[in-house]
Design a protein around this motif. Structure first.
Motif, PDB file in Angstrom:
ATOM      1  N   HIS A   1      -3.469 -18.368  20.180  1.00  0.00           N
ATOM      2  CA  HIS A   1      -2.444 -18.706  19.194  1.00  0.00           C
ATOM      3  C   HIS A   1      -2.642 -20.135  18.691  1.00  0.00           C
ATOM      4  O   HIS A   1      -3.340 -20.937  19.320  1.00  0.00           O
ATOM      5  CB  HIS A   1      -1.058 -18.565  19.840  1.00  0.00           C
TER       6      HIS A   1
ATOM      7  N   GLU B   1      -0.848 -22.828  18.727  1.00  0.00           N
ATOM      8  CA  GLU B   1      -0.520 -23.945  19.624  1.00  0.00           C
ATOM      9  C   GLU B   1      -1.690 -24.212  20.569  1.00  0.00           C
ATOM     10  O   GLU B   1      -2.079 -25.360  20.805  1.00  0.00           O
ATOM     11  CB  GLU B   1       0.710 -23.622  20.478  1.00  0.00           C
TER      12      GLU B   1
ATOM     13  N   CYS C   1       5.418 -18.621  21.858  1.00  0.00           N
ATOM     14  CA  CYS C   1       5.679 -17.401  22.625  1.00  0.00           C
ATOM     15  C   CYS C   1       5.917 -17.754  24.092  1.00  0.00           C
ATOM     16  O   CYS C   1       5.445 -18.775  24.591  1.00  0.00           O
ATOM     17  CB  CYS C   1       4.540 -16.414  22.473  1.00  0.00           C
TER      18      CYS C   1
ATOM     19  N   CYS D   1       2.417 -19.552  25.356  1.00  0.00           N
ATOM     20  CA  CYS D   1       2.189 -20.892  24.779  1.00  0.00           C
ATOM     21  C   CYS D   1       3.159 -21.902  25.377  1.00  0.00           C
ATOM     22  O   CYS D   1       2.841 -23.088  25.475  1.00  0.00           O
ATOM     23  CB  CYS D   1       2.319 -20.855  23.264  1.00  0.00           C
TER      24      CYS D   1
HETATM   25 ZN   LIG Z   1       1.720 -18.103  21.698  1.00  0.00          ZN
END
Ligand SMILES: [Zn+2]
Ligand SMILES: NC(=O)C1=CN([C@@H]2O[C@H](COP(=O)(O)OP(=O)(O)OC[C@H]3O[C@@H](n4cnc5c(N)ncnc54)[C@H](OP(=O)(O)O)[C@@H]3O)[C@@H](O)[C@H]2O)C=CC1
Ligand SMILES: Nc1c(N[C@@H]2O[C@H](COP(=O)(O)O)[C@@H](O)[C@H]2O)[nH]c(=O)[nH]c1=O
Length: 400
Positions: A59, A61, A90, A99
């Protein structure tokens, strides 16, 4: 606040840089910023950036955190380091790890979030987890823009069905073609270039057999400086008239071009097995969906798409399939391009018909409409909201 918006705008830009490549994940952008410890007026410095990786990879991040760690192997977080992210981080394991864990481990003490994650498994939970870990969290910066980045994801994650978006290019009096079928072009170059961007976002496009026969469209995304992109191209043809007329009218481009394996003809058992076989022999895919009539049911098609993990369909017309979708309340989102011309001809094709709207309270409306000027034309788009008492004009549909 202006500084928050400035960095969030950069994060939105990063999210847009992965346009159409992240399904079923949302497009997200993240920026790590260091502000001055001594001068609160001084502009912050960007330390690292990230956007969602394609096909289920890390992701945004994590991409930003990894890029930062390459420079600072032990992270160099100070009380003045801030992570900007367009959507709430998330908080479940998923394929790539939560994350929220990665952010907490990095030592970052401040996170600025654009919009909440509409996924019911996350919605607000990621923010709570960060706050419980002592991180300061600010939400709602450029919220509408951040939420609007992910119309397909927002719908999929809450309904588990694809977003059905209708697109029309009309005159001021709402017509999509002249009485003869002539419609190229109603909207100008700038508006048509905008359509190409949406074609790049949606995993699939759909048109009716009438449009294929009248326009012989390509339905690809052609953007200057980028390679031509072909989404899945659905042709609705309950009786397979596009196939049966092959010998007399020549083959539609959708069945012969270099992307023909991306074309899926959607038909019924009434279409004729011989034509189904011929199309398949050419390398064109065919879905034969059960139906008591020659028309494929839109609810069945939606379920089939969901099963095939097709997350959104951009439905470009023509008038007949759009009218069916409207009267079955199956259009989730509308892109309406309007050009400054009018036909004033009752026999020109209206974009949609077949409702019986007796009072304004019965109008179909767009929620939170967005208006964009594109050259001489205007795009109005938004989520479609149906009245509780949607009523049909049976006299229209008894004639197809
Ligand atoms: Zn995430
Ligand atoms: N300006 C714009 O935005 C656009 C304009 N156009 C214009 O619109 C015109 C075409 O519109 P129109 O004639 O209404 O045709 P459509 O593209 O809506 O196609 C209608 C045909 O599709 C088949 N069909 C309809 N519903 C279904 C269903 N549920 N399942 C399976 N097959 C289905 C029918 O075949 P059958 O009769 O065999 O059942 C019907 O003949 C053209 O002039 C084109 O240029 C088209 C797209 C966009
Ligand atoms: N006439 C019209 C549109 N028509 C839509 O575009 C299709 C043609 O796509 P392609 O062959 O890929 O260029 C056509 O079949 C119809 O679905 N679109 C618009 O943005 N503006 C217009 O004025």
């Amino acid at each position: 606040m202006a500084e928050h918006e400035q960095f969030m705008r950069r994060a939105v830009e990063l999210a847009r840089s992965v346009w159409g490549t992240t399904h079923p994940n949302p497009m997200v952008g993240a920026v790590i910023v260091e502000s001055s410890a001594t001068d609160s007026e001084a502009p912050g410095t960007i330390l690292a950036e990230g956007a969602t990786s394609p096909d289920g990879g890390p992701h945004a991040e994590r991409v930003a955190l990894n890029a930062w760690r390459e420079d600072e192997p032990h992270y160099g977080a100070t009380p003045h380091t801030t992570l900007y992210v367009t959507m709430e981080p998330c908080s479940t394991e998923g394929r790539t790890g939560a994350c929220t864990d990665a952010i907490i481990a990095s030592g970052i003490r401040r996170v600025v979030v654009g919009t909440l994650d509409p996924n019911p498994a996350h919605a607000g939970r990621g923010i709570d987890i960060l706050r419980e870990a002592g991180i300061e969290v600010m939400t709602g910066i450029l919220e509408a823009e951040c939420r609007g980045l992910n119309i397909i994801f927002n719908h999929w994650i809450t309904t588990h069905t694809p977003l059905f978006a209708a697109k029309t290019a009309t005159t001021l009096d709402g017509r999509i073609a002249c009485r003869t079928g002539d419609s190229r072009w109603i909207t100008g170059e700038v508006a048509r270039a905008d359509v190409m961007r949406w074609r790049r976002l949606f995993p699939a496009i759909a048109v009716g057999a009438g449009t294929v026969m009248q326009d012989n469209p390509r339905l690809t995304s052609r953007i200057e400086g980028e390679e031509e992109w072909c989404p899945i191209r659905f042709v609705f043809d309950g009786l397979l008239s596009t196939a049966s007329r092959l010998s007399t009218r020549g083959l539609p481009a959708l069945y012969t071009d270099e992307f023909k394996h991306r074309t899926i003809v959607v038909t019924t058992p009434h279409g004729g097995l011989g034509y189904v076989r011929q199309l398949r022999e050419r390398g064109v895919q065919v879905w034969v969906l059960p139906s008591p009539t020659q028309r494929v049911g839109w609810a069945e098609f939606r379920q089939k798409c969901a099963g095939e993990q097709i997350f959104g369909v951009y439905i470009e017309g023509g008038a007949q399939i759009l009218s069916q979708l409207l009267r079955e309340a199956q259009i989730d989102y509308l892109f309406s391009y309007q050009a400054p011309m009018l036909f004033g001809d009752d026999r020109a094709k209206p974009m949609m018909r077949g409702l019986r709207t007796e009072r304004l309270g019965q109008a179909v409306r767009l929620a939170e409409p967005l208006h964009t000027i594109l050259g001489d034309d205007v795009l109005t788009r938004g989520r479609v909201v149906y009245p509780n008492d949607l009523s049909l004009d049976e006299t229209v549909f008894s004639h197809g």
